[in-house]
Enzyme design. Structure first.
Site, PDB file in Angstrom:
ATOM      1  N   GLU A   1       0.116  -1.823   4.658  1.00 33.58           N
ATOM      2  CA  GLU A   1       0.528  -0.428   4.831  1.00 33.58           C
ATOM      3  C   GLU A   1       1.981  -0.396   5.292  1.00 33.58           C
ATOM      4  O   GLU A   1       2.778   0.394   4.833  1.00 33.58           O
ATOM      5  CB  GLU A   1      -0.383   0.275   5.850  1.00 33.58           C
ATOM      6  CG  GLU A   1      -0.019   1.746   6.042  1.00 33.58           C
ATOM      7  CD  GLU A   1      -0.986   2.529   6.922  1.00 33.58           C
ATOM      8  OE1 GLU A   1      -2.121   2.075   7.127  1.00 33.58           O
ATOM      9  OE2 GLU A   1      -0.589   3.610   7.398  1.00 33.58           O
TER      10      GLU A   1
ATOM     11  N   GLU B   1     -13.093   2.919   5.386  1.00 28.85           N
ATOM     12  CA  GLU B   1     -13.143   2.375   6.740  1.00 28.85           C
ATOM     13  C   GLU B   1     -14.465   2.541   7.488  1.00 28.85           C
ATOM     14  O   GLU B   1     -14.867   1.624   8.210  1.00 28.85           O
ATOM     15  CB  GLU B   1     -12.004   2.984   7.567  1.00 28.85           C
ATOM     16  CG  GLU B   1     -10.655   2.567   7.041  1.00 28.85           C
ATOM     17  CD  GLU B   1      -9.515   3.322   7.678  1.00 28.85           C
ATOM     18  OE1 GLU B   1      -9.410   4.537   7.451  1.00 28.85           O
ATOM     19  OE2 GLU B   1      -8.740   2.695   8.414  1.00 28.85           O
TER      20      GLU B   1
ATOM     21  N   PHE C   1      -6.291  -4.228   3.184  1.00 31.45           N
ATOM     22  CA  PHE C   1      -7.053  -3.885   4.408  1.00 31.45           C
ATOM     23  C   PHE C   1      -6.188  -3.291   5.508  1.00 31.45           C
ATOM     24  O   PHE C   1      -6.535  -3.364   6.681  1.00 31.45           O
ATOM     25  CB  PHE C   1      -7.794  -5.132   4.944  1.00 31.45           C
ATOM     26  CG  PHE C   1      -8.607  -5.849   3.906  1.00 31.45           C
ATOM     27  CD1 PHE C   1      -9.719  -5.242   3.345  1.00 31.45           C
ATOM     28  CD2 PHE C   1      -8.243  -7.114   3.469  1.00 31.45           C
ATOM     29  CE1 PHE C   1     -10.466  -5.887   2.370  1.00 31.45           C
ATOM     30  CE2 PHE C   1      -8.980  -7.762   2.486  1.00 31.45           C
ATOM     31  CZ  PHE C   1     -10.090  -7.156   1.930  1.00 31.45           C
TER      32      PHE C   1
ATOM     33  N   ARG D   1      -8.134  -1.901   8.607  1.00 29.61           N
ATOM     34  CA  ARG D   1      -9.373  -1.139   8.398  1.00 29.61           C
ATOM     35  C   ARG D   1      -9.984  -0.594   9.699  1.00 29.61           C
ATOM     36  O   ARG D   1     -10.501  -1.365  10.506  1.00 29.61           O
ATOM     37  CB  ARG D   1     -10.392  -2.046   7.700  1.00 29.61           C
ATOM     38  CG  ARG D   1     -11.408  -1.305   6.856  1.00 29.61           C
ATOM     39  CD  ARG D   1     -12.239  -2.309   6.090  1.00 29.61           C
ATOM     40  NE  ARG D   1     -12.996  -1.678   5.018  1.00 29.61           N
ATOM     41  CZ  ARG D   1     -13.649  -2.342   4.077  1.00 29.61           C
ATOM     42  NH1 ARG D   1     -13.639  -3.658   4.072  1.00 29.61           N
ATOM     43  NH2 ARG D   1     -14.324  -1.713   3.145  1.00 29.61           N
TER      44      ARG D   1
ATOM     45  N   PHE E   1      -8.139   1.092  11.929  1.00 28.89           N
ATOM     46  CA  PHE E   1      -6.884   1.590  12.512  1.00 28.89           C
ATOM     47  C   PHE E   1      -7.039   1.963  13.988  1.00 28.89           C
ATOM     48  O   PHE E   1      -6.710   3.060  14.401  1.00 28.89           O
ATOM     49  CB  PHE E   1      -6.445   2.800  11.681  1.00 28.89           C
ATOM     50  CG  PHE E   1      -4.967   3.099  11.667  1.00 28.89           C
ATOM     51  CD1 PHE E   1      -4.092   2.289  10.973  1.00 28.89           C
ATOM     52  CD2 PHE E   1      -4.455   4.221  12.320  1.00 28.89           C
ATOM     53  CE1 PHE E   1      -2.721   2.587  10.919  1.00 28.89           C
ATOM     54  CE2 PHE E   1      -3.091   4.525  12.286  1.00 28.89           C
ATOM     55  CZ  PHE E   1      -2.232   3.712  11.583  1.00 28.89           C
TER      56      PHE E   1
ATOM     57  N   ARG F   1      -5.494   6.665  17.217  1.00 24.34           N
ATOM     58  CA  ARG F   1      -6.824   6.725  16.589  1.00 24.34           C
ATOM     59  C   ARG F   1      -7.885   6.103  17.509  1.00 24.34           C
ATOM     60  O   ARG F   1      -9.038   6.511  17.503  1.00 24.34           O
ATOM     61  CB  ARG F   1      -6.839   6.087  15.198  1.00 24.34           C
ATOM     62  CG  ARG F   1      -8.067   6.498  14.386  1.00 24.34           C
ATOM     63  CD  ARG F   1      -8.052   5.956  12.961  1.00 24.34           C
ATOM     64  NE  ARG F   1      -7.484   6.868  11.980  1.00 24.34           N
ATOM     65  CZ  ARG F   1      -8.123   7.877  11.402  1.00 24.34           C
ATOM     66  NH1 ARG F   1      -9.374   8.140  11.707  1.00 24.34           N
ATOM     67  NH2 ARG F   1      -7.525   8.638  10.507  1.00 24.34           N
TER      68      ARG F   1
ATOM     69  N   ALA G   1      -6.044   5.067   5.514  1.00 24.28           N
ATOM     70  CA  ALA G   1      -6.850   6.044   6.252  1.00 24.28           C
ATOM     71  C   ALA G   1      -8.068   6.498   5.442  1.00 24.28           C
ATOM     72  O   ALA G   1      -8.560   7.611   5.646  1.00 24.28           O
ATOM     73  CB  ALA G   1      -5.986   7.233   6.684  1.00 24.28           C
TER      74      ALA G   1
ATOM     75  N   THR H   1      -4.009  10.868  10.892  1.00 26.96           N
ATOM     76  CA  THR H   1      -3.863  11.670  12.110  1.00 26.96           C
ATOM     77  C   THR H   1      -2.460  12.253  12.211  1.00 26.96           C
ATOM     78  O   THR H   1      -2.255  13.230  12.911  1.00 26.96           O
ATOM     79  CB  THR H   1      -4.183  10.828  13.349  1.00 26.96           C
ATOM     80  OG1 THR H   1      -3.338   9.677  13.349  1.00 26.96           O
ATOM     81  CG2 THR H   1      -5.638  10.393  13.325  1.00 26.96           C
TER      82      THR H   1
ATOM     83  N   GLN I   1       0.830  -1.200   0.000  1.00 23.90           N
ATOM     84  CA  GLN I   1       0.000   0.000   0.000  1.00 23.90           C
ATOM     85  C   GLN I   1       0.868   1.254   0.000  1.00 23.90           C
ATOM     86  O   GLN I   1       0.371   2.343  -0.254  1.00 23.90           O
ATOM     87  CB  GLN I   1      -0.880   0.038   1.263  1.00 23.90           C
ATOM     88  CG  GLN I   1      -2.005  -0.961   1.297  1.00 23.90           C
ATOM     89  CD  GLN I   1      -2.700  -0.981   2.660  1.00 23.90           C
ATOM     90  OE1 GLN I   1      -2.567  -1.938   3.408  1.00 23.90           O
ATOM     91  NE2 GLN I   1      -3.436   0.060   2.999  1.00 23.90           N
TER      92      GLN I   1
HETATM   93  N1  LUZ Z   1      -2.684   4.980   8.645  1.00 23.92           N
HETATM   94  C1  LUZ Z   1      -1.928   5.955   9.168  1.00 23.92           C
HETATM   95  C2  LUZ Z   1      -4.004   4.949   8.828  1.00 23.92           C
HETATM   96  O1  LUZ Z   1      -0.717   5.922   8.996  1.00 23.92           O
HETATM   97  N2  LUZ Z   1      -2.507   6.945   9.857  1.00 23.92           N
HETATM   98  C3  LUZ Z   1      -3.829   6.998  10.079  1.00 23.92           C
HETATM   99  O2  LUZ Z   1      -4.325   7.929  10.714  1.00 23.92           O
HETATM  100  C4  LUZ Z   1      -4.617   5.957   9.563  1.00 23.92           C
HETATM  101  N3  LUZ Z   1      -5.925   5.920   9.778  1.00 23.92           N
HETATM  102  C5  LUZ Z   1      -6.634   4.917   9.295  1.00 23.92           C
HETATM  103  C6  LUZ Z   1      -6.022   3.923   8.574  1.00 23.92           C
HETATM  104  N4  LUZ Z   1      -4.723   3.943   8.332  1.00 23.92           N
HETATM  105 MO1  MOS Z   2      -5.367   1.379   6.520  1.00 19.84          MO
HETATM  106  S1  MOS Z   2      -5.964   0.498   8.202  1.00 19.84           S
HETATM  107  O1  MOS Z   2      -4.046   0.835   5.778  1.00 19.84           O
HETATM  108  O2  MOS Z   2      -6.317   2.530   6.000  1.00 19.84           O
END
Ligand code: LUZ
Ligand code: MOS
Length: 762
Positions: free
Chosen positions: A226, A707, A222, A336, A338, A304, A503, A434, A191
């Site tokens: 990341e 999400e 999902f 998903r 987070f 979060r 996110a 965030t 991702q």
């Molecule tokens: N990933 C991230 C996320 O690095 N920061 C976030 O605030 C976030 N929020 C949701 C899903 N992935």
């Molecule tokens: Mo995410 S939990 O890679 O939006």
């Protein structure tokens, strides 16, 4: 759902890591990983294995030319273990072989002696032992400590929440291909191409420009890709540069299940104070997060949780604390929501327990406390355009909640061994990373001389339909047929310094960047067309359905001719653009700010039916009012909402991760880890769009979708335990998720006291 890839998927033409035609001489990497959850390596002997048939080389940390470090937020994660082992599945060595089979065989020839140490797997246990990732973090507003005796009712309790396996269809993998002069191209199922590029540069000791990362599409992610696509991509690059041969590394399912982190399990303590009418005056919670062996994204995820600790409600006095605890499990990671889902589950648990004590339906407490415009979120941001109440009321009216409730009551009167339960689940989810700096994206648009259009952005297509959305916004900006547009691979040489597609911001950030780039070109087209047509005002030139209009009047100039003429007149048909979300910031010394561009709202009505004898259940219906803004593509959005709902239900109902006390994953295959299938999906999902919603921060006024719908699944949990209470009204249910059929039975019935036979007869 229909998107760019649908036909290719159906025909089996879509390419994933395992489908690419490999360059001649490609080698295969197999990982030798830790068999223990905690220990010290006393001896590692790879010589025997190196001599194995078809084995080219075996690499350990000693072969790393740069730093043995891939930690993203905190630098605490080695690519390959050095001396200490922290979890079962931690990579120790990379076996490079002519074939995967040969590599697998060589695994058994590696000799390792380990001094095994006791493992910590339980989050409370880790906390007691002081095993933390970093210092606790607290968000607060008002005064919680002093006022507890002022409230009519105070309820305290503990909530335990399980993790969740991502189960992306495509497992983690990468292919690294050598380029000239110590450079490498990595095709990765990630991702975050820049996350991979940066980590590879660090480990290989190279500048980032020597590493190109390219991503066509992912077979699901999902959040699991990341941060955790990185090690495999970097390992393949390390082997590739060492041997100057292409190297493919694709985890098989069992390796993937064992080695990679999951959604974080949490344990939480809460305390909630309410008036006798059900108005929430104070809320305090402590979240113990099971981070696993290293930080990964845990601290951001925990944050979060704190941002979403009150879900859709306004609570004037609040204090929430997050504690990230280090255990000997694989590093848990983004999934998903987070951390948001865990935060919301705890406040909904507190409301459920408070409703029992107050003898007011939970739905009344929910309704009474919804956040409205002018209320302040405890992290400093004011609620603006809050659609919490609108969605809630529309759900109640549109689905005739009172009637649904009556039906449930009637059913329960008529049935002894089947009981139904109904629950409402409002959702409020903040949109923006965030970490404010991550809210940026880029786009590169080319119009070719035949009028076809190429679009590159930082967005990763992982099945969610982001490419379809970006195509749509570019087609609308130029007003050309969507078939003219192609979305290119996501590549670090075309779009640099990308944020992960995460996110829920993929379409927002990259769609906005693509619109800016397209508008830059469009402006040049307008200027040229005005000149070409002998008109004075370029801003009166419009393109509508591939035809040039001036001041509302159709001209004879069409798209293809226009583009050719623009080219012939030496005007640039390409544009790069950049988008950064405006107006967001967050001060981490005060834990106040304006972290989110906006919020997504919605409400679900969930009805479940529990088989009181067997403990099994059906999710009968999920009826949702969701705030899509102005949807760019209603089918893609509905597909995301439905998928999110089923995934959210799975998390809290049938998906149960089990480890033994030595940190070994026992639910390590799909025969022991149950994912929701067509039978466990709701019999009926109905989703209506919140009317008249809009959004100034989304492309074409849309809202993010990835999400937020996941958290409607929380309603399934509470509808199931309501059904159980409709069988045994006095039941004091222990709030533990997932509520597997086994847990339903264990909550409903006393364990049968068996008397041990006095004499063994067989
Ligand atoms: N990933 C991230 C996320 O690095 N920061 C976030 O605030 C976030 N929020 C949701 C899903 N992935
Ligand atoms: Mo995410 S939990 O890679 O939006």
């Amino acid at each position: 759902m229909k998107n760019t890839d649908t036909m290719k998927h159906v025909r089996g033409e879509s390419l994933f890591i395992d489908d690419f035609t490999l360059p001649e001489g490609t080698l295969h990497a197999v990982i030798f990983d830790s068999p223990v959850a905690n220990g010290k390596i006393k001896l590692l002997d790879i010589e025997n294995a190196k001599a194995g048939k078809g084995i080219i080389d075996i690499l350990t940390f000693k072969d790393i030319p740069g730093q043995n470090q891939i930690g993203n937020i905190i630098q605490d994660e080695t690519l390959l273990a050095e001396k200490e082992l922290h979890y079962i599945g931690e990579p120790i060595a990379i076996i490079i072989a002519e074939s995967v089979d040969a590599g697998e065989k060589a695994k058994h020839l590696i000799q390792i002696d380990i001094e095994e140490l006791p493992a910590i797997t339980d989050v409370r246990d880790a906390f007691e032992k002081g095993s933390l990732i970093t210092d606790p973090v607290t968000f607060s507003m008002g005064n919680v400590e002093k006022n507890w005796d002022l409230y009519d009712v105070v309820v305290e309790g503990q909530v335990d929440i399980g993790g969740q396996e991502h189960l992306y269809l495509e497992t983690q993998g990468a292919i690294a291909i050598p380029a000239e002069g110590n450079e490498v191209k990595i095709i990765s199922s990630t991702q975050g191409p820049t996350v991979v590029q940066r980590a590879a540069a660090k480990v290989l000791g190279l500048p980032m420009h020597k590493i190109e990362v390219d991503v066509l599409r992912l077979g699901g992610a999902f959040g699991g890709k990341e941060d955790q696509a990185t090690p495999w991509a970097v390992m393949s690059a390390l082997a590739c540069l060492k041997l100057n041969r292409p190297v493919k590394l694709l985890l098989d399912r069992s390796d993937d299940l064992r080695m990679t982190g999951k959604r974080h399990p949490y344990s939480a303590d809460y305390k909630i104070g309410l008036s006798k009418e059900g108005k929430i005056a104070a809320y305090e919670a402590t979240f113990y997060q099971n981070a696993g062996a290293v930080a990964d994204l845990s601290t951001a995820i925990l944050e979060r949780t704190l941002f979403h600790a009150t879900n859709s409600y306004f609570i004037p006095n609040i204090k929430v604390t997050g504690i990230s605890c280090k255990t000997n499990l694989p590093p848990n990671t983004a999934f998903r929501g987070f951390g948001g889902p865990q935060g919301m589950f705890v406040i909904e648990s507190a409301i459920f327990k408070a409703s029992e004590k107050l003898k007011i339906p939970a739905t009344e407490i929910q309704k009474m406390n919804l956040i409205k415009d002018g209320d302040q979120f405890y992290y400093g941001q004011n609620a603006e355009n809050s659609n919490a109440i609108k969605c809630f009321n529309m759900a109640i009216e549109k689905y005739n909640f009172d009637k649904l409730k009556e039906n449930v009551v009637r059913f329960n009167k008529q049935n002894k061994l089947f009981k139904k339960g109904i629950a409402l689940m409002p959702v409020c989810f903040g949109i923006s990373f965030t970490s404010s700096f991550l809210n940026q994206a880029g786009a590169l648009v080319h119009v070719y001389t035949d009028g076809s259009i190429s679009v590159s952005t930082a967005a990763i297509e992982m099945g969610q339909g982001v490419n379809q959305k970006i195509k749509t916004v570019v087609a609308k900006t130029f007003s050309v047929d969507i078939s003219r547009i192609k979305i290119e691979t996501t590549n670090t040489t075309r779009i640099a310094n990308t944020s992960a597609t995460a996110a829920s911001t993929g379409a927002d950030l990259n769609g906005n960047a693509a619109i800016i780039a397209s508008k830059n070109i469009l402006e040049r087209l307008q200027k040229f067309a005005a000149k070409e047509l002998g008109k004075e005002y370029p801003n009166l030139i419009e393109i509508k359905n591939e035809t040039v209009f001036y001041d509302g009047n159709e001209t004879t100039l069409k798209w293809e001719e226009l583009i050719w003429k623009v080219y012939f007149n030496r005007i640039c048909l390409s544009s790069q653009a950049y988008y950064a979300t405006p107006d967001i910031y967050f001060n981490r010394s005060k834990n106040k700010g304006h972290p989110f561009a906006y919020h997504v709202y919605g409400t679900a009505v969930v009805i479940s039916k529990v088989d009181i004898l067997r403990g099994i259940y059906e999710i009968e219906s999920v009826k949702v009012i969701h705030d899509f803004g102005k949807s760019i593509d209603t089918k893609v959005d509905l597909g995301q909402a439905e998928g999110g709902i089923v995934q959210g239900i799975g998390w809290l109902t049938v998906e149960e991760l089990v480890q033994n006390s030595e940190g070994k994953l026992l639910s390590n295959s799909l025969s022991t880890y149950k994912i929701p299938d067509i039978y466990s999906a709701p019999k009926n999902i109905e989703i209506h769009f919140l009317e008249d919603s809009t959004n100034n921060y989304g492309p074409l006024k849309s809202k993010a979708i990835g999400e937020p719908p996941f958290m409607y699944g929380i309603g399934a949990y509470f509808s199931i335990i309501s059904a159980m209470k409709n069988f045994k009204p006095g039941l004091d249910i222990k709030i533990t998720a997932p509520i597997t059929p086994e847990r339903v039975l264990m909550n409903l019935y006393e364990p049968i006291k068996t008397t041990a036979p006095t004499k063994q007869t067989h």
